[in-house]
Design an enzyme around this catalytic site. Structure first.
Site, PDB file in Angstrom:
ATOM      1  N   GLY A   1       0.660  -1.089  -0.076  1.00  0.00           N
ATOM      2  CA  GLY A   1      -0.082  -0.043  -0.111  1.00  0.00           C
ATOM      3  C   GLY A   1       0.847   1.171  -0.125  1.00  0.00           C
ATOM      4  N   SER A   2       2.035   1.381  -0.419  1.00  0.00           N
ATOM      5  CA  SER A   2       2.668   2.326  -0.586  1.00  0.00           C
ATOM      6  C   SER A   2       2.242   3.415  -1.465  1.00  0.00           C
ATOM      7  CB  SER A   2       4.334   2.192  -0.831  1.00  0.00           C
ATOM      8  OG  SER A   2       4.487   1.569  -2.256  1.00  0.00           O
TER       9      SER A   2
ATOM     10  N   MET B   1      -3.378  -6.883  -7.027  1.00  0.00           N
ATOM     11  CA  MET B   1      -2.532  -7.745  -7.919  1.00  0.00           C
ATOM     12  C   MET B   1      -3.616  -8.962  -8.495  1.00  0.00           C
ATOM     13  SD  MET B   1       0.179  -6.703  -7.680  1.00  0.00           S
ATOM     14  CE  MET B   1       1.419  -7.858  -8.468  1.00  0.00           C
ATOM     15  N   ARG B   2      -5.029  -8.729  -8.504  1.00  0.00           N
ATOM     16  CA  ARG B   2      -6.002  -9.573  -9.075  1.00  0.00           C
ATOM     17  C   ARG B   2      -6.216  -9.145 -10.397  1.00  0.00           C
ATOM     18  NH1 ARG B   2      -6.175 -13.956  -6.351  1.00  0.00           N
ATOM     19  NH2 ARG B   2      -6.255 -12.994  -4.407  1.00  0.00           N
TER      20      ARG B   2
ATOM     21  N   LEU C   1      -8.639  -8.747 -13.171  1.00  0.00           N
ATOM     22  CA  LEU C   1     -10.037  -8.548 -13.274  1.00  0.00           C
ATOM     23  C   LEU C   1     -10.688  -8.758 -14.470  1.00  0.00           C
ATOM     24  CD1 LEU C   1      -9.789  -4.912 -11.527  1.00  0.00           C
ATOM     25  CD2 LEU C   1     -11.083  -6.953 -10.546  1.00  0.00           C
TER      26      LEU C   1
ATOM     27  N   ASN D   1      -4.823   2.340 -13.253  1.00  0.00           N
ATOM     28  CA  ASN D   1      -3.668   1.383 -12.578  1.00  0.00           C
ATOM     29  C   ASN D   1      -2.193   1.990 -12.826  1.00  0.00           C
ATOM     30  OD1 ASN D   1      -2.695  -1.209 -11.561  1.00  0.00           O
ATOM     31  ND2 ASN D   1      -1.986  -1.648 -13.688  1.00  0.00           N
TER      32      ASN D   1
ATOM     33  N   HIS E   1       1.597   0.821 -13.017  1.00  0.00           N
ATOM     34  CA  HIS E   1       2.159  -0.406 -13.428  1.00  0.00           C
ATOM     35  C   HIS E   1       3.837   0.113 -13.310  1.00  0.00           C
ATOM     36  CE1 HIS E   1       3.200  -4.221 -15.549  1.00  0.00           C
ATOM     37  NE2 HIS E   1       3.722  -3.482 -16.240  1.00  0.00           N
TER      38      HIS E   1
ATOM     39  N   SER F   1       4.076   3.754 -15.301  1.00  0.00           N
ATOM     40  CA  SER F   1       3.117   4.253 -16.291  1.00  0.00           C
ATOM     41  C   SER F   1       2.007   4.213 -15.299  1.00  0.00           C
ATOM     42  CB  SER F   1       2.932   3.404 -17.269  1.00  0.00           C
ATOM     43  OG  SER F   1       4.058   3.266 -18.005  1.00  0.00           O
TER      44      SER F   1
ATOM     45  N   THR G   1      -8.155  -1.343 -19.494  1.00  0.00           N
ATOM     46  CA  THR G   1      -9.120  -1.869 -20.573  1.00  0.00           C
ATOM     47  C   THR G   1      -8.942  -3.283 -20.353  1.00  0.00           C
ATOM     48  OG1 THR G   1      -7.275  -1.833 -22.095  1.00  0.00           O
ATOM     49  CG2 THR G   1      -8.951  -0.041 -22.091  1.00  0.00           C
TER      50      THR G   1
ATOM     51  N   LEU H   1      -4.790  -6.907 -20.335  1.00  0.00           N
ATOM     52  CA  LEU H   1      -3.870  -6.594 -19.361  1.00  0.00           C
ATOM     53  C   LEU H   1      -2.862  -5.617 -19.552  1.00  0.00           C
ATOM     54  CD1 LEU H   1      -3.188  -7.509 -16.396  1.00  0.00           C
ATOM     55  CD2 LEU H   1      -1.300  -8.992 -17.387  1.00  0.00           C
ATOM     56  N   ASP H   2      -2.938  -4.691 -18.793  1.00  0.00           N
ATOM     57  CA  ASP H   2      -1.728  -3.558 -18.704  1.00  0.00           C
ATOM     58  C   ASP H   2      -1.793  -2.995 -20.436  1.00  0.00           C
ATOM     59  OD1 ASP H   2       0.509  -5.479 -16.629  1.00  0.00           O
ATOM     60  OD2 ASP H   2      -1.056  -3.964 -16.218  1.00  0.00           O
TER      61      ASP H   2
ATOM     62  N   GLU I   1       6.388   6.210  -9.169  1.00  0.00           N
ATOM     63  CA  GLU I   1       5.046   5.733  -8.667  1.00  0.00           C
ATOM     64  C   GLU I   1       4.331   6.682  -7.732  1.00  0.00           C
ATOM     65  OE1 GLU I   1       4.152   1.601  -8.332  1.00  0.00           O
ATOM     66  OE2 GLU I   1       6.216   1.181  -8.963  1.00  0.00           O
TER      67      GLU I   1
HETATM   68  C1  GRF Z   1       4.354  -1.461  -6.926  1.00  0.00           C
HETATM   69  O1  GRF Z   1       5.487  -1.449  -7.816  1.00  0.00           O
HETATM   70  C2  GRF Z   1       3.105  -1.408  -7.944  1.00  0.00           C
HETATM   71  O2  GRF Z   1       3.340  -0.834  -9.069  1.00  0.00           O
HETATM   72  C3  GRF Z   1       2.853  -3.013  -8.167  1.00  0.00           C
HETATM   73  O3  GRF Z   1       3.001  -3.317  -6.928  1.00  0.00           O
HETATM   74  C4  GRF Z   1       4.173  -2.646  -6.053  1.00  0.00           C
HETATM   75  C5  GRF Z   1       3.770  -2.440  -4.845  1.00  0.00           C
HETATM   76  O4  GRF Z   1       2.836  -1.481  -4.672  1.00  0.00           O
HETATM   77  N1  GRF Z   1       1.621  -3.281  -8.831  1.00  0.00           N
HETATM   78  P1  GRF Z   1       2.255  -1.035  -3.429  1.00  0.00           P
HETATM   79  O5  GRF Z   1       3.354  -0.635  -2.263  1.00  0.00           O
HETATM   80  O6  GRF Z   1       1.433  -2.026  -2.671  1.00  0.00           O
HETATM   81  O7  GRF Z   1       1.519   0.482  -3.489  1.00  0.00           O
END
Ligand code: GRF
Length: 230
Positions: free
Chosen positions: A16-17, A94-95, A97, A111, A113, A140, A145, A148-149, A178
């Protein structure tokens, strides 16, 4: 007259950063958005603690406990729509959809990425960049859509790949980008400046020929004519 704050839902799966970057961005973009709900597919996601510490409503829809992806997404849609979200942000979610879910939110689902899309869609981007001996890497933010990505990219931030970079070092350096570009997109969207139009993006009602470029040296954002947009 500034538009009223938009309701935002953030979906997480782990640390969740990026959610934290959004939480912290509220001081820079006061009244642009309300964080209505933080949703996680994993009960152990550390981002849930970050949300609680910030006093945000959280909900776990535990994918592992549900019979199938349809049930999972049905509960997800119900929770998101109940919060009256205008924008849904996948922040380390990370799921995969379904097309049904993506099409339900097309144009208001974004999203983050960790690669310079369209290069390196999917997982393990940092190691793949090193294996491919790329000189540049980055992150990015794109509209989601069904593929994926593959959605239209709104903004990118680049870094040089250094000779002693490992995947872990790269990940940490890309994460810093990010944390800058996601809140920028959130604020542009909240101000109604960025929209998805079929497979393209408009900024201030003009089609973006290329993704916006974020410059970490001065926190500026330029379009493909190097005109400063932020
Ligand atoms: C990040 O690099 C994000 O782009 C990827 O997962 C990593 C961790 O993200 N999908 P976060 O720290 O959970 O926001």
């Amino acid at each position: 007259m500034t538009s009223p704050p938009i309701n935002v839902v953030v979906l997480i799966s782990g640390s969740g950063s990026n959610l934290q970057a959004i939480i912290d961005a509220r001081q820079h973009y006061p009244a642009a958005f309300n964080l209505g709900l933080v949703l996680s597919d994993r009960p152990q996601a550390r981002g849930l603690q970050r949300a609680s510490d910030a006093g945000l409503p959280t909900r776990v829809i535990d994918f592992e406990k549900l019979a199938n992806r349809e049930n999972f997404e049905c509960l997800l849609i119900e929770a998101i729509d109940r919060s009256d979200a205008k924008l849904i942000i996948l922040a380390g979610f990370m799921r995969i959809l379904s097309n049904n879910f993506v099409n339900h939110y097309l144009g208001r689902l974004i999203n983050i990425h960790p690669s310079l899309l369209p290069k390196f869609r999917g997982l393990h981007t940092h190691q793949r960049v090193l294996d491919a001996k790329c000189k540049k890497h980055g992150a990015s933010v794109h509209f989601v859509t069904p593929d994926l990505d593959a959605g239209p990219v709104i903004i990118q931030g680049q870094i040089d790949v250094l000779t002693d970079d490992t995947a872990a070092i790269l990940a940490a350096r890309v994460l810093k980008i990010e944390h800058k570009i996601l809140p920028i997109v959130l604020n542009l969207y909240a101000q109604d400046r960025v929209k998805m139009l079929q497979q393209t993006i408009t900024l201030d009602n003009k089609v973006l020929e290329q993704p916006l470029q974020y410059n970490p040296d001065d926190n500026s954002v330029v379009d493909n004519k190097l005109t400063i947009v932020i």
